[in-house]
Scaffold this active site. Structure first.
Site, mmCIF file in Angstrom:
data_model
loop_
_atom_site.group_PDB
_atom_site.id
_atom_site.type_symbol
_atom_site.label_atom_id
_atom_site.label_comp_id
_atom_site.label_asym_id
_atom_site.label_seq_id
_atom_site.Cartn_x
_atom_site.Cartn_y
_atom_site.Cartn_z
ATOM 1 N N SER A 9 0.823 -1.220 0.000
ATOM 2 C CA SER A 9 0.000 0.000 0.000
ATOM 3 C C SER A 9 0.852 1.263 0.000
ATOM 4 C CB SER A 9 -0.924 0.015 1.227
ATOM 5 O OG SER A 9 -0.140 0.006 2.406
ATOM 6 N N GLY A 10 2.156 1.112 0.184
ATOM 7 C CA GLY A 10 3.041 2.277 0.212
ATOM 8 C C GLY A 10 3.387 2.753 -1.189
ATOM 9 N N PHE A 11 4.239 3.769 -1.250
ATOM 10 C CA PHE A 11 4.590 4.350 -2.549
ATOM 11 C C PHE A 11 5.422 3.383 -3.389
ATOM 12 C CE2 PHE A 11 4.264 9.057 -1.059
ATOM 13 C CZ PHE A 11 2.897 9.000 -1.199
ATOM 14 N N THR A 12 6.496 2.858 -2.826
ATOM 15 C CA THR A 12 7.308 1.947 -3.639
ATOM 16 C C THR A 12 6.579 0.621 -3.832
ATOM 17 O OG1 THR A 12 8.536 1.124 -1.725
ATOM 18 C CG2 THR A 12 9.491 2.989 -2.904
ATOM 19 N N CYS A 144 17.958 5.277 -3.036
ATOM 20 C CA CYS A 144 17.720 6.235 -4.118
ATOM 21 C C CYS A 144 18.837 7.277 -4.245
ATOM 22 C CB CYS A 144 16.369 6.911 -3.917
ATOM 23 S SG CYS A 144 16.020 7.322 -2.197
ATOM 24 N N ASN A 307 13.112 8.385 -8.236
ATOM 25 C CA ASN A 307 13.362 7.616 -6.999
ATOM 26 C C ASN A 307 12.442 6.416 -6.864
ATOM 27 O OD1 ASN A 307 11.430 9.891 -6.584
ATOM 28 N ND2 ASN A 307 11.087 8.837 -4.648
HETATM 29 N N1 LIG Z 1 10.154 6.201 -1.299
HETATM 30 C C1 LIG Z 1 11.312 6.076 -1.919
HETATM 31 O O1 LIG Z 1 11.636 6.846 -2.830
HETATM 32 C C2 LIG Z 1 12.261 4.973 -1.550
HETATM 33 C C3 LIG Z 1 13.407 4.788 -2.323
HETATM 34 C C4 LIG Z 1 14.301 3.754 -2.004
HETATM 35 C C5 LIG Z 1 14.026 2.945 -0.915
HETATM 36 N N2 LIG Z 1 12.919 3.162 -0.165
HETATM 37 C C6 LIG Z 1 12.688 2.271 0.965
HETATM 38 O O2 LIG Z 1 11.592 1.421 0.647
HETATM 39 C C7 LIG Z 1 10.853 1.138 1.831
HETATM 40 C C8 LIG Z 1 9.404 1.528 1.593
HETATM 41 O O3 LIG Z 1 9.357 2.918 1.345
HETATM 42 P P1 LIG Z 1 8.002 3.652 0.913
HETATM 43 O O4 LIG Z 1 8.405 5.027 0.567
HETATM 44 O O5 LIG Z 1 7.248 2.841 -0.074
HETATM 45 O O6 LIG Z 1 7.207 3.641 2.307
HETATM 46 P P2 LIG Z 1 5.645 3.815 2.582
HETATM 47 O O7 LIG Z 1 4.999 4.489 1.451
HETATM 48 O O8 LIG Z 1 5.533 4.429 3.937
HETATM 49 O O9 LIG Z 1 5.107 2.312 2.649
HETATM 50 C C9 LIG Z 1 5.462 1.406 3.655
HETATM 51 C C10 LIG Z 1 4.612 0.156 3.527
HETATM 52 O O10 LIG Z 1 5.026 -0.794 4.521
HETATM 53 C C11 LIG Z 1 3.874 -1.334 5.186
HETATM 54 N N3 LIG Z 1 4.298 -1.624 6.567
HETATM 55 C C12 LIG Z 1 4.659 -0.758 7.543
HETATM 56 N N4 LIG Z 1 5.034 -1.416 8.658
HETATM 57 C C13 LIG Z 1 4.901 -2.738 8.383
HETATM 58 C C14 LIG Z 1 5.120 -3.920 9.133
HETATM 59 N N5 LIG Z 1 5.553 -3.865 10.407
HETATM 60 N N6 LIG Z 1 4.889 -5.109 8.541
HETATM 61 C C15 LIG Z 1 4.446 -5.169 7.257
HETATM 62 N N7 LIG Z 1 4.199 -4.089 6.500
HETATM 63 C C16 LIG Z 1 4.435 -2.879 7.068
HETATM 64 C C17 LIG Z 1 2.821 -0.241 5.072
HETATM 65 O O11 LIG Z 1 1.503 -0.752 4.968
HETATM 66 P P3 LIG Z 1 0.571 -1.201 6.185
HETATM 67 O O12 LIG Z 1 0.938 -0.317 7.350
HETATM 68 O O13 LIG Z 1 -0.819 -1.018 5.696
HETATM 69 O O14 LIG Z 1 0.906 -2.651 6.415
HETATM 70 C C18 LIG Z 1 3.127 0.354 3.707
HETATM 71 O O15 LIG Z 1 2.461 -0.377 2.693
HETATM 72 C C19 LIG Z 1 11.517 1.919 2.966
HETATM 73 O O16 LIG Z 1 12.392 1.090 3.668
HETATM 74 C C20 LIG Z 1 12.278 3.010 2.237
HETATM 75 O O17 LIG Z 1 13.415 3.468 2.942
HETATM 76 C C21 LIG Z 1 12.027 4.136 -0.462
#
Ligand SMILES: NC(=O)c1ccc[n+]([C@@H]2O[C@H](COP(=O)([O-])OP(=O)(O)OC[C@H]3O[C@@H](n4cnc5c(N)ncnc54)[C@H](OP(=O)(O)O)[C@@H]3O)[C@@H](O)[C@H]2O)c1
Length: 343
Positions: A9-12, A144, A307
């Site tokens: 459900s998150g962005f990535t 990123c 990113n």
């Molecule tokens: N955004 C970027 O540009 C980017 C780039 C490179 C790397 N990353 C890395 O990729 C990862 C995700 O980033 P994001 O930006 O997509 O974050 P995000 O949008 O906040 O999404 C996080 C997701 O993880 C789930 N989640 C949270 N806690 C959890 C748990 N304990 N068990 C299972 N699921 C859980 C959340 O959904 P629910 O709470 O509904 O389960 C949500 O779907 C991070 O580690 C980030 O550092 C991000």
């Protein structure tokens, strides 16, 4: 091959669902979310309304070939056994398995719960180390800002312009999606709109990744700017010996002419003469370019990525393709749009 996305459900996670859905060899078998369990994937990601799948709880993992974990820092290291039990290949997008040693986690994070796995996990930035990825079963996709920086500087190492002792100052401008869907007030539209905000003036954790994999201590500053997607790195390099434009073209062409996802943009004609995120938004391309400043014995290197793609989900798919023996570009061939609004 069946693929699941944890943290879908998150962005990535949403970007991974999109890429898996369009992938010629992967089928999206499972997408997890605790908050949206039983809701359709399209309920959260409107671009995926056509996908006939509902979110499930992350503790109900089904057996798949490839599992992508797109969860906040700490989740993968605490659930890695369950992830590995559910899939032959696990690709983690967080920083949990990127760094090669426990001491770095003690220094830059709050330590590590499974340090014995760090030697087993493969860091994935294919342009840097694709030879490590075939058959890998625990993969950490490169971060990123580190990806943008490493891709900008890597040719300078391969051409011996940099050895690791030089002074390099890196300024990265990032879009709001880097903060994730749970980014909080600082990422809200009202607070973010119009900003050029130094959010990590010093001490950004990606410094550790650059040090680990490029062998270079960089002076690193990150600004939050008013765009949704994108990371643009400007690297100010002070080489020990003078370097010519011709040397630079040879270095960058030599490093990247065979790379499917790196394009050079170094002062040609047109409006988009140097790399910028708008030119790569929605694609897995990185753009890299450079300019010389002989009066100041400075070389300035630019790189730009999306990113959400080359900086996370696209990089993860690229790594998975190599790990399981598919064409590297499978599912990643689309280019971005032009013209388009702010990415
Ligand atoms: N955004 C970027 O540009 C980017 C780039 C490179 C790397 N990353 C890395 O990729 C990862 C995700 O980033 P994001 O930006 O997509 O974050 P995000 O949008 O906040 O999404 C996080 C997701 O993880 C789930 N989640 C949270 N806690 C959890 C748990 N304990 N068990 C299972 N699921 C859980 C959340 O959904 P629910 O709470 O509904 O389960 C949500 O779907 C991070 O580690 C980030 O550092 C991000």
């Amino acid at each position: 091959m069946k693929a699941s996305v944890v943290g879908a459900s998150g962005f990535t996670g949403g970007e991974l669902c999109r890429l898996v859905d369009g992938h010629p060899e992967f089928e999206l078998a499972q997408a997890t979310s605790r908050e949206y369990a039983n809701r359709t994937v399209g309920h959260v990601h409107p671009n995926l309304r056509h996908v006939d799948l509902r979110f499930t709880e992350p503790d109900e993992l089904e057996r798949v070939d490839v599992l992508f974990a797109a969860t906040p820092h700490g989740v993968s290291m605490n659930n890695v056994d369950a992830f590995r039990a559910a899939a032959d290949t696990v690709v983690d997008l967080s920083a949990d398995f990127r760094l090669s040693n426990e001491a770095a986690y003690d220094e830059w994070y709050d330590g590590h719960d499974r340090p014995e796995l760090l030697a087993e996990a493969e860091y994935a930035l294919p342009e840097l180390n694709r030879e490590n990825l075939p058959g890998a079963d625990l993969i950490a996709a490169g971060g990123c800002n580190a990806t943008a920086t490493i891709l900008g500087l890597l040719p300078l190492f391969e051409a011996d312009v940099l050895s690791g002792d030089e002074q390099v100052v890196v300024d990265v401008k990032v879009g709001s999606s880097e903060g994730g869907a749970g980014g909080g007030r600082a990422s809200s539209h009202a607070e973010r709109s119009g900003v050029v905000r130094p959010y990590a003036p010093t001490g950004h954790r990606h410094e550790a990744e650059i040090q680990d994999f490029l062998g270079l201590d960089v002076s690193f500053t990150v600004h939050a700017v008013d765009m949704v997607r994108g990371a643009a790195a400007t690297c100010h390099v002070f080489p020990d010996e003078p370097v010519s434009k011709g040397d630079l073209w040879s270095a960058y062409r030599g490093s990247y002419e065979e790379e499917p996802f790196v394009r050079l943009a170094a002062g040609g004609g047109g409006v988009y003469r140097y790399p910028e995120p708008k030119a790569v938004a929605g694609s897995n391309f990185a753009e890299v370019g450079f300019e010389l400043d002989p009066a100041n014995r400075r070389l300035v290197v630019f790189s730009a990525i999306d990113n959400m793609m080359k900086g996370s989900a696209g990089q993860a798919i690229h790594a998975a393709n190599i790990a399981v023996g598919l064409a590297e570009t499978a599912g990643l061939e689309s280019t971005g749009f032009h013209p388009v609004g702010a990415p």
